[in-house]
Write an enzyme that holds these catalytic residues in place. Structure first.
Site, PDB file in Angstrom:
ATOM      1  N   HIS A   1       0.824  -1.220   0.000  1.00 37.11           N
ATOM      2  CA  HIS A   1       0.000   0.000   0.000  1.00 37.11           C
ATOM      3  C   HIS A   1       0.860   1.274   0.000  1.00 37.11           C
ATOM      4  CE1 HIS A   1      -3.841  -2.242   1.453  1.00 37.11           C
ATOM      5  NE2 HIS A   1      -3.742  -2.204   0.140  1.00 37.11           N
TER       6      HIS A   1
ATOM      7  N   ASP B   1       0.808   4.177   1.308  1.00 32.51           N
ATOM      8  CA  ASP B   1       1.223   4.897   2.525  1.00 32.51           C
ATOM      9  C   ASP B   1       2.386   4.187   3.228  1.00 32.51           C
ATOM     10  OD1 ASP B   1      -0.785   2.922   3.044  1.00 32.51           O
ATOM     11  OD2 ASP B   1      -1.140   3.750   5.037  1.00 32.51           O
TER      12      ASP B   1
ATOM     13  N   HIS C   1      -4.196  -9.112   5.840  1.00 36.10           N
ATOM     14  CA  HIS C   1      -4.643  -7.777   5.458  1.00 36.10           C
ATOM     15  C   HIS C   1      -5.278  -7.875   4.070  1.00 36.10           C
ATOM     16  CE1 HIS C   1      -4.819  -3.482   5.719  1.00 36.10           C
ATOM     17  NE2 HIS C   1      -3.929  -3.241   4.780  1.00 36.10           N
TER      18      HIS C   1
END
Lengths: 330, 330
Positions: free
Chosen positions: B64, B66, B140
Site C-alpha cells: 500500500h 502509505d 490484510h
C-alpha cells in the site's frame, strides 16, 4: 491571480524547503492548478486552504523525480478525500506509465478519471474553466516545459460617471449593460451597452518555467506576461564550479534575461540545497538575490515555501503571505 | 536497541503525523534499518541524525502506497548524498517493479546497487551486520508481513568481582578474557576465560508489524520478543462503524492479544487520520490509549512522529525522545 510555492528546493528537500510544487489560480476561486508535484507536495498542501477535491489540473514540467515523485500519493489522497471529478494531468508521456505502475503495483484504487494529456502533443492551448494554459519547450537534460497561465475571462468595467451623467439609475440596468445588453429607460431613452463599457484590460498572464538553462526560449512568452517564475539554481560562481552538465540557470542569467525583455515581475526559485535556511555557515539565498539585482531593476522576489503572491489587475505582484523562511537567517 | 517513528498515520498524512516509516538499530551504531517508507519519510529523516549513506536495509511490510510511496525519492536522495554501498531492500515482489519503473520513467541515476529480496521467498532469516530479521505473514487486504529484529551479537560480561578476588589486574588482560582467550599472569597463574564469563543474556528482539487484522498470527514471534509495535487504526466503536473490509486492528484487539501472550512492551501506531493532534473537536488518540489500557496492563505507548524509544539490555522500553505531538492536545 494568485500563486503559492509548495516547494523551492532543487533536487532534494532540505529542512526548510521542499522540492518543486506551485499552486496557482484566480484569487478567491476554489478551483486551482498545480505545477509540479515533488514528494511531499500533499504534505505542504495540508498547511494551505487548497483542497484536492477542487484541484482543476496538474501540470508537470519534466520527468525528474523532484518534480513528480509526489504524484502517486497526492492522487491516492485525493481519492481518500472523496474526489469524484475527473482530474486533468498535462505532463511528459513517461509520467503516464509512472502513475499507472504506481497504482497497479500498490493496489491503489482511484475512483475518479485521470485525463492524461502528453505535453509533447502539438496543441494550441489547454483550456480550464478560468485559465488558458500554453506550453513552451525549454532546454534541460530531459525535455522540459514552461506553462503560461492566462486568465480566460476579463470582465469589462462600466463607465459609471457617464451612466450617472446620462441619468441611468444604478441597479439591475447597470448589470444588463455590463453583460452587453442594450436597455430602454422608463422615460423612453435608449442606451447602448457599448457606449458605457470601458476598454477591456489585457488578461493577466504568469509564466511558470521548468528546469531550463536557456531563459531566452521564453522571450516570446514573457513579452506579453506579467510575471515569470523561473529556476535560479545557483550563482554564476557556483555554476562555474559545477559546470554546465546539470543544465540549470544562474541568478544572473535569468535576471539579465528578464531585464532585456522588460519583464515587470520576476520570482526566482528552485535553489540548490547548498542555500540553507537557518543553517550556520551555509550559503545564503541573499547571494542569489544580490547577483540578480545587479542585472535586473524590476520587481524581484526570491521564492520561499508557503509564500503566497497576488498579481492584481494592474499587473502589480505582491507578497501576500510570507513563507516558512520569513524572519529566519536565509 | 532503539527505534524512532518517522510516521504514525494510516492512509494519508495529517498536519502532525506522516504516513508509515520507522528507523531501528542498535543504540549508538551508525548502521540502521528502515521499516516502511511512506511519502515524506526522507523529509522526516532530515530532522534526525540518521544518514541515508549509513542505511543498512529497507523492509517494506506491504504494497500500500502509505507504506512505500517514499521509496523513489529516498533512493534518489541517497544517491545525491553520495551513497555507494549496495542497499538491501526486502519487500513484496511488486515493489521491485515500482522502484524500477520510477527510476526508468524519471531518468533517475542510482550509482549504488539495490539488492532486492522478495519477502515472499521462503527464507530462514535476513542477516544484517548487527541484526537478524525474521519475517512473519500477517492478514490484510494485500499480503502483509511483520519483521522481527533481533540483535546478532550479545557480548558476555565479565565477573569482575571474581577477577579482583583472584588478583587478575584490570586492563588488557580482562579484555582478552572477555574475548574468550585464556591468560597467564606474570606470577605464573593460569586463568581460563570460561571461569570469568557470566551467562549470556537473551538477545533483545523487537517485532514490527505491518497492517494486520489478526494479531494472533504473531503469537509465536511475540512469545520470545521484548517489544511489539503494531497498528491500532481505531477503537472498537469506530471499527464497528467502518466495518471489517479495511482489515485493520482495533486498540482493544491488539492490547488483548499482548496481554494474553504476556508481552512486556507494546507500542501502538498507524492511527486513522480522524485522530488529529491540535485539532479542536477531532477524535483523540487518548481514546485509543484508554481502550488499550482496559485490556493490557504492561508497558504501553502510543506512537508519535519523531518519538524515539530505547530498549535496554534488561528488556525495559523507555521513551528517550518525545515526539512532535508532545505537549500538544492529542
Amino acid at each position: 491571480m494568485e500563486f503559492m510555492f509548495l516547494g523551492t528546493s532543487s533536487g532534494v528537500p532540505t529542512r526548510h524547503r521542499n522540492v518543486s510544487g506551485l499552486a496557482i489560480g484566480i484569487a478567491g476561486a476554489k478551483a486551482w492548478y498545480l505545477v509540479d508535484c515533488g514528494e511531499g507536495t500533499q504534505h505542504r498542501l495540508l498547511q494551505t486552504h487548497r483542497s484536492l477535491v477542487k484541484l482543476a489540473g496538474i501540470f508537470i514540467t519534466h520527468v525528474h523525480g523532484d518534480h513528480c515523485f509526489g504524484l502517486p500519493g497526492l492522487l491516492a489522497s485525493a481519492a481518500m478525500a472523496g474526489r469524484s471529478e475527473p482530474l486533468p494531468i498535462i505532463a511528459p508521456e513517461p509520467i503516464r506509465a509512472f502513475i499507472e505502475i504506481a497504482q497497479k503495483t500498490t493496489d491503489t484504487y482511484i475512483p475518479y478519471d485521470i485525463i492524461f494529456t502528453p505535453v509533447e502533443e502539438p496543441e494550441t492551448a489547454w483550456r480550464g474553466t478560468d485559465m488558458l494554459v500554453k506550453t513552451t519547450a525549454l532546454s534541460h537534460r530531459v525535455p522540459s516545459y514552461a506553462y503560461t497561465f492566462t486568465e480566460r475571462y476579463v470582465p469589462r468595467n462600466l463607465n459609471t460617471q457617464k451612466l450617472k451623467e446620462r441619468g441611468v439609475p444604478a441597479g439591475p440596468l447597470w448589470g444588463r449593460l455590463q453583460k452587453g445588453q442594450d436597455v430602454t429607460l422608463d422615460n423612453g431613452t435608449e442606451h447602448c451597452s457599448d457606449e458605457y463599457l470601458l476598454p477591456q484590460r489585457s488578461p493577466r498572464s504568469i509564466v511558470i518555467g521548468g528546469d531550463n538553462d536557456t531563459p531566452e526560449l521564453l522571450s516570446a512568452e514573457c513579452a506579453g506576461a506579467d510575471v515569470l517564475v523561473h529556476e535560479a539554481t545557483y550563482t554564476e560562481a557556483v555554476a562555474a564550479v559545477v559546470g554546465s552538465k546539470h543544465r540549470h540557470s544562474s541568478a544572473a542569467q535569468v535576471a539579465g534575461f528578464a531585464q532585456r525583455v522588460g519583464l515587470r515581475n520576476l520570482v526566482l526559485t528552485h535553489f540548490s540545497a547548498r542555500y540553507q535556511i537557518d543553517a550556520p555557515g551555509s550559503a545564503s539565498v541573499n547571494e542569489l538575490e544580490h547577483e540578480a539585482r545587479a542585472y535586473y531593476d524590476g520587481n524581484l522576489f526570491l521564492a520561499d515555501d508557503l509564500a503566497g503572491y497576488e498579481l492584481d489587475k494592474g499587473g502589480n505582484l505582491q507578497l501576500k503571505q510570507p513563507g516558512l523562511g520569513s524572519g529566519r537567517k536565509r
